[in-house]
Design an enzyme around this catalytic site. Structure first.
Site, short mmCIF file in Angstrom:
data_model
loop_
_atom_site.label_atom_id
_atom_site.label_comp_id
_atom_site.label_asym_id
_atom_site.label_seq_id
_atom_site.Cartn_x
_atom_site.Cartn_y
_atom_site.Cartn_z
N ASP B 213 0.84 -1.20 0.00
CA ASP B 213 0.00 0.00 0.00
C ASP B 213 0.87 1.25 0.00
O ASP B 213 0.61 2.21 -0.73
CB ASP B 213 -0.99 0.00 1.18
CG ASP B 213 -0.35 -0.36 2.51
OD1 ASP B 213 0.87 -0.22 2.65
OD2 ASP B 213 -1.08 -0.76 3.43
N ASP B 237 0.70 -7.48 -10.85
CA ASP B 237 -0.32 -7.16 -11.86
C ASP B 237 -0.77 -5.72 -11.69
O ASP B 237 -0.78 -4.93 -12.65
CB ASP B 237 -1.50 -8.14 -11.66
CG ASP B 237 -2.58 -7.93 -12.69
OD1 ASP B 237 -2.29 -7.32 -13.74
OD2 ASP B 237 -3.72 -8.37 -12.44
N ASP B 241 0.63 -2.25 -14.02
CA ASP B 241 -0.31 -1.41 -14.77
C ASP B 241 -0.30 0.02 -14.25
O ASP B 241 -0.38 0.97 -15.03
CB ASP B 241 -1.73 -1.97 -14.69
CG ASP B 241 -1.95 -3.08 -15.73
OD1 ASP B 241 -0.95 -3.50 -16.36
OD2 ASP B 241 -3.10 -3.51 -15.91
N1 LIG Z 1 -6.96 -19.77 -13.33
C1 LIG Z 1 -5.70 -19.34 -13.45
N2 LIG Z 1 -4.71 -19.94 -12.75
C2 LIG Z 1 -3.44 -19.52 -12.82
N3 LIG Z 1 -3.06 -18.49 -13.60
C3 LIG Z 1 -3.99 -17.86 -14.32
C4 LIG Z 1 -5.34 -18.24 -14.29
N4 LIG Z 1 -6.03 -17.40 -15.11
C5 LIG Z 1 -5.14 -16.56 -15.61
N5 LIG Z 1 -3.91 -16.83 -15.16
C6 LIG Z 1 -2.69 -16.15 -15.50
O1 LIG Z 1 -2.62 -14.95 -14.83
C7 LIG Z 1 -2.01 -13.96 -15.61
C8 LIG Z 1 -2.89 -12.77 -15.75
O2 LIG Z 1 -4.12 -13.16 -16.27
P1 LIG Z 1 -5.01 -12.17 -17.06
O3 LIG Z 1 -4.31 -11.75 -18.28
O4 LIG Z 1 -6.36 -12.73 -17.24
O5 LIG Z 1 -5.15 -11.02 -16.03
P2 LIG Z 1 -4.58 -9.57 -16.22
O6 LIG Z 1 -4.78 -8.80 -15.03
O7 LIG Z 1 -5.14 -8.97 -17.44
O8 LIG Z 1 -3.03 -9.86 -16.33
P3 LIG Z 1 -2.07 -8.95 -17.13
O9 LIG Z 1 -2.34 -7.59 -16.62
O10 LIG Z 1 -0.72 -9.47 -16.80
O11 LIG Z 1 -2.43 -9.13 -18.56
C9 LIG Z 1 -1.69 -14.61 -16.92
O12 LIG Z 1 -0.35 -15.01 -16.94
C10 LIG Z 1 -2.61 -15.80 -16.94
O13 LIG Z 1 -2.06 -16.85 -17.67
N1 LIG Z 2 6.02 -4.25 10.82
C1 LIG Z 2 5.74 -3.18 10.11
N2 LIG Z 2 6.66 -2.69 9.28
C2 LIG Z 2 6.40 -1.59 8.56
N3 LIG Z 2 5.24 -0.93 8.59
C3 LIG Z 2 4.29 -1.39 9.40
C4 LIG Z 2 4.48 -2.53 10.19
N4 LIG Z 2 3.37 -2.72 10.89
C5 LIG Z 2 2.53 -1.77 10.53
N5 LIG Z 2 3.06 -0.97 9.63
C6 LIG Z 2 2.43 0.19 9.00
O1 LIG Z 2 1.18 0.39 9.55
C7 LIG Z 2 0.14 0.16 8.60
C8 LIG Z 2 -0.95 -0.62 9.28
O2 LIG Z 2 -0.47 -1.92 9.47
P1 LIG Z 2 -1.35 -3.10 9.94
O3 LIG Z 2 -0.71 -4.34 9.55
O4 LIG Z 2 -1.59 -2.99 11.38
O5 LIG Z 2 -2.75 -2.84 9.24
P2 LIG Z 2 -3.10 -2.87 7.71
O6 LIG Z 2 -4.20 -3.83 7.61
O7 LIG Z 2 -1.93 -3.02 6.85
O8 LIG Z 2 -3.72 -1.48 7.49
P3 LIG Z 2 -4.15 -1.06 6.05
O9 LIG Z 2 -4.84 -2.22 5.46
O10 LIG Z 2 -5.01 0.12 6.23
O11 LIG Z 2 -2.86 -0.74 5.41
C9 LIG Z 2 0.81 -0.58 7.47
O12 LIG Z 2 0.24 -0.36 6.22
C10 LIG Z 2 2.22 -0.02 7.54
O13 LIG Z 2 2.30 1.20 6.89
MG LIG Z 3 -2.95 -6.69 -15.44
#
Ligand SMILES: Nc1ncnc2c1ncn2[C@@H]1O[C@H](COP(=O)(O)OP(=O)(O)OP(=O)(O)O)[C@@H](O)[C@H]1O
Ligand SMILES: Nc1ncnc2c1ncn2[C@@H]1O[C@H](COP(=O)(O)OP(=O)(O)OP(=O)(O)O)[C@@H](O)[C@H]1O
Ligand SMILES: [Mg+2]
Ligand SMILES: [Mg+2]
Lengths: 354, 343
Positions: B213, B237, B241
């Site tokens: 994130d 992925d 993008d």
């Molecule tokens: N059911 C599946 N199990 C494992 N891999 C899969 C499956 N379906 C798709 N993939 C693989 O995941 C990758 C991404 O799939 P897809 O192109 O549908 O998604 P995408 O988000 O458009 O990915 P990309 O942005 O890389 O094109 C591809 O390498 C594809 O072969």
């Molecule tokens: N061990 C760690 N190392 C680095 N950053 C951390 C660590 N633990 C927490 N953080 C920071 O605090 C944020 C919140 O962490 P936490 O795992 O508690 O919740 P989270 O589910 O990741 O929160 P969110 O989904 O909103 O990011 C993380 O996104 C990161 O920025």
């Molecule tokens: Mg993609």
């Protein structure tokens, strides 16, 4: 202003968890500002609560949120919190982050992140106003993982129809009540056909009840590409947990970083407000340069939640005015200033007096 | 592990999938430019089948696969996703059968093509075989779905090894592992463990870890801090993008998939653009830049650079740009301009 009920001027008790990292500093700014505007808030503080505990063998993840903290939030219904730091620790991979535990214990099922560009904050785009409504307790955050054989780990993502429906319902009601035009459901149902498929099913179901709100579905990778190219196309976004985490951070980045974007977690009868992009920012801790804007704007959300709309408006205006005043010395380095947290807080307090 | 192979000057064979929609036009552009640049390639042109091949259970035929396996290098245009159930998707078939475990996308600003971002020069390396894409899902009880994410030491070490070797060979100084190990402690924890182990062997390359994130936030606010990013499948992925978005979208972003023993399939990742197909309007940039990646992968760095520089030079000058980049040049105009710019 109109007074809904006699007695509404009484001070309300709000739980305060300063948390780790920059949490104590930015929540102190809130306490100071709330005091400066004499808002009817009394804090019930839990200063000692951290995501980790110091032991002889170093810093280990705290295993659960203390009962008195949960009781306090349940009793008060409202909480302001900083992020808790959960150390990554190989010996203790079964303990979930305290932040996650707190959300689950209180069933804070949606996270609302409001990204909007603030005049005076340097950003690449202007006039953005995006609300991310995110499922907040399940999905990739299930905490269900195991090592099947050495070197092979399975991690479970759990999507339920019930939580998806609640999230979607919140998103559409939010859109409806706030005069928003469009809800975009973010998913990866082309890959996770059942899991994300279920999420979409819930969204479609709810969308049918809101014929005046445009509904669309966008795949999460494309969403992120669109966000950096044409972010103006987005209005309200509704997402499962992890995508919401990523998308809200992209939105935060577009709006000036995690120092300025507010958010809150909403459950049934409880609400916990915190920065929209929840980060501990350990690197900035104690340096006095953390930006309290996100937490102050989250406090404005909190005040509105307590039906203290007048205070909320004043606080928001006072915060935004610091930016439109264009005094670099009053704003923090993350948004291009040379100031400190203290200077910013003072400027807000000054604006409140005017 | 060295990923480049072969030796310049010698002629070589490569598979070419022109693909659908605008695919044939942009593939023709690559062919012309390769001839003009005197690149001694013998293309083995392959077309996806019109009906599923029972030997592969996919529109991708056995001959298609054998061609890539034989030459170990290929270039692929955009392909329309065939509609129909009961057979494997094109991408999945190619990935599984050719064991394409890594997706690499260099992301850099195209001089003269303005976006909101400047000076970007980073590479995303995405694990391509496991993680959230396992396809293992089931409805436990009505209304409750479990999807499995699988992270293995084998695949994680392999991708980490690739990322570091790529960084070294391409004179890059830092590898950033992107993860969510604060939440998926075991799965992403294992991924990080593998990255750390590999990083220990590459003292000359800086190593850091960023939570996904935070990476998203940093990428849109301060992308210049990144160099090579290595990630599990889903984050890869999304972030690849996102990065493409920073520099103008998939129409100008090259991409290459890496398999075992140096096999590689470079591809344009944009769509087939049926609306402009056959109208001499398509922008061949993504496929050309991908072909340059392919050449560099073969150890033909100079030839690759020559093509890339010519393409970027033409866009920078601004006289010949296709409609997607705000110009009115045709595909043939652009191709000619690139040829004129070749060394
Ligand atoms: N059911 C599946 N199990 C494992 N891999 C899969 C499956 N379906 C798709 N993939 C693989 O995941 C990758 C991404 O799939 P897809 O192109 O549908 O998604 P995408 O988000 O458009 O990915 P990309 O942005 O890389 O094109 C591809 O390498 C594809 O072969
Ligand atoms: N061990 C760690 N190392 C680095 N950053 C951390 C660590 N633990 C927490 N953080 C920071 O605090 C944020 C919140 O962490 P936490 O795992 O508690 O919740 P989270 O589910 O990741 O929160 P969110 O989904 O909103 O990011 C993380 O996104 C990161 O920025
Ligand atoms: Mg993609
Ligand atoms: Mg795709």
């Amino acid at each position: 202003a109109y007074l809904p009920l006699p007695g509404d001027a009484r001070s309300q008790v709000v739980t305060l968890i300063p948390g780790d990292g920059i949490g104590p500093e930015v929540t102190k700014a809130v306490v100071d500002v709330v005091a400066a505007m004499q808002a009817p808030i009394t804090w019930e503080r839990f200063d000692y609560l951290s995501g980790s505990e110091e032991t002889a063998s170093g810093s280990v993840p705290r295993t659960s949120v203390p009962k008195e903290v949960l009781d306090s939030i349940r009793r008060n219904g409202v909480c302001l919190k900083g992020t808790l730091f959960t150390p990554l620790n190989k010996e203790n991979t079964n303990t979930q982050s305290l932040n996650v535990q707190l959300r689950k214990d209180l069933d804070l099922h949606v996270n609302v992140v409001h990204g909007f560009t603030i005049p005076g904050v340097p950003t690449r785009y202007r006039d953005l106003d995006i609300v991310v409504i995110r499922e907040n307790t399940e999905g990739e955050y299930s905490g269900l993982e195991h090592e099947v054989v050495e070197g092979v780990v399975e991690s479970l993502k759990v999507i339920t129809y019930e939580k998806s429906l609640r999230t979607a319902q919140y998103a559409f009601e939010f859109a409806y009540l706030n005069h928003r035009k469009k809800v975009s459901a973010i998913h990866k149902a082309n890959i996770m056909k059942l899991g994300d498929g279920m999420f979409l099913k819930a969204c479609r179901e709810v969308a049918r009840n809101f014929p005046n709100i445009q509904y669309e579905e966008v795949i999460v990778d494309n969403t992120c590409m669109q966000l950096v190219n044409k972010p103006q196309q987005f209005d309200v976004m509704v997402t499962p947990n992890l995508y919401g985490n990523l998308v809200s951070n992209v939105v935060a980045g577009l709006c000036g970083g995690f120092g300025v974007v507010p958010g809150g977690n909403i459950g049934d009868g409880v609400a916990v407000f915190e920065q929209g992009a929840r980060h501990v920012a350990k690197d900035l801790a104690g340096a006095g340069v953390a930006n309290p804007t996100a937490t102050l704007l989250s406090t404005a959300m909190l005040l509105r939640h307590l039906k203290l709309a007048g205070f909320a408006d004043r606080l928001e205006a006072a915060v935004l005015k610091v930016y439109t005043d264009c005094d670099k010395a009053a704003i923090t380095p993350d948004v291009g200033g040379t100031g400190t947290l203290l200077r910013f807080t003072e400027a807000v307090a000054r604006n409140l007096q005017e | 592990a060295s990923m480049t192979r072969g030796f310049a000057s010698k002629s070589f064979e490569a598979t070419l999938f022109p693909g659908d929609g605008i695919g044939p036009e942009i593939a023709a552009s690559v062919r012309e430019i390769f001839v003009a640049a005197r690149i001694p390639v013998v293309w083995d042109e392959q077309h996806i089948g019109k009906t599923p091949d029972p030997r592969t259970n996919s529109m991708v035929t056995r001959e298609n696969l054998d061609s890539v396996l034989k030459h170990k290098i290929g270039l692929k245009g955009p392909m329309a996703t065939p509609i129909g159930k009961g057979f494997r998707s094109l991408n999945l078939t190619l990935r599984k059968e050719l064991d394409l475990y890594a997706n690499v996308r260099p992301c850099f600003n195209i001089p003269g093509y303005k976006t909101r971002y400047d000076g970007i020069n980073l590479v995303t390396v995405r694990e391509n075989t496991e993680g959230e894409y396992s396809g293992l899902e089931h409805e436990v009880v009505p209304g409750v779905v479990e999807s499995l994410k699988i992270i293995t030491r084998k695949a994680s070490s392999r991708i980490a090894e690739f990322a570091f070797a790529y960084a070294r060979e391409n004179n890059r100084s830092k590898v950033t592992a992107v993860h969510k190990a604060n939440i998926m402690k075991k799965a992403d924890g294992l991924f990080l463990e593998c990255c750390r182990e590999v990083s220990a062997k590459y003292g000359d390359i800086k190593y850091e870890e960023v939570i996904v994130d935070n990476a998203c936030m940093q990428l849109v606010s301060n992308p210049l801090q990144f160099d090579v990013l290595v990630m599990p499948n889903l984050y890869g992925d999304i972030i690849s993008d996102l990065c493409a978005g920073l520099v103008g979208g998939l129409g100008v972003t090259p991409s290459m998939n890496i398999g075992m023993n140096g096999l590689a399939l470079a591809e344009a990742v944009h769509g087939t653009a049926p609306d402009i197909a056959g109208k001499n309007k398509a922008n061949p940039t993504a496929l050309l830049l991908s072909s340059a990646m392919m050449l560099r992968h073969l150890g033909r760095r100079q030839e690759g650079d020559n093509i890339q520089n010519a393409v970027l030079g033409v866009i920078a000058e601004g006289k010949y740009r296709t409609a997607d980049l705000g110009g009115n040049a045709t595909t043939s105009d652009f191709t000619k301009a690139v040829i004129d710019k070749l060394e």
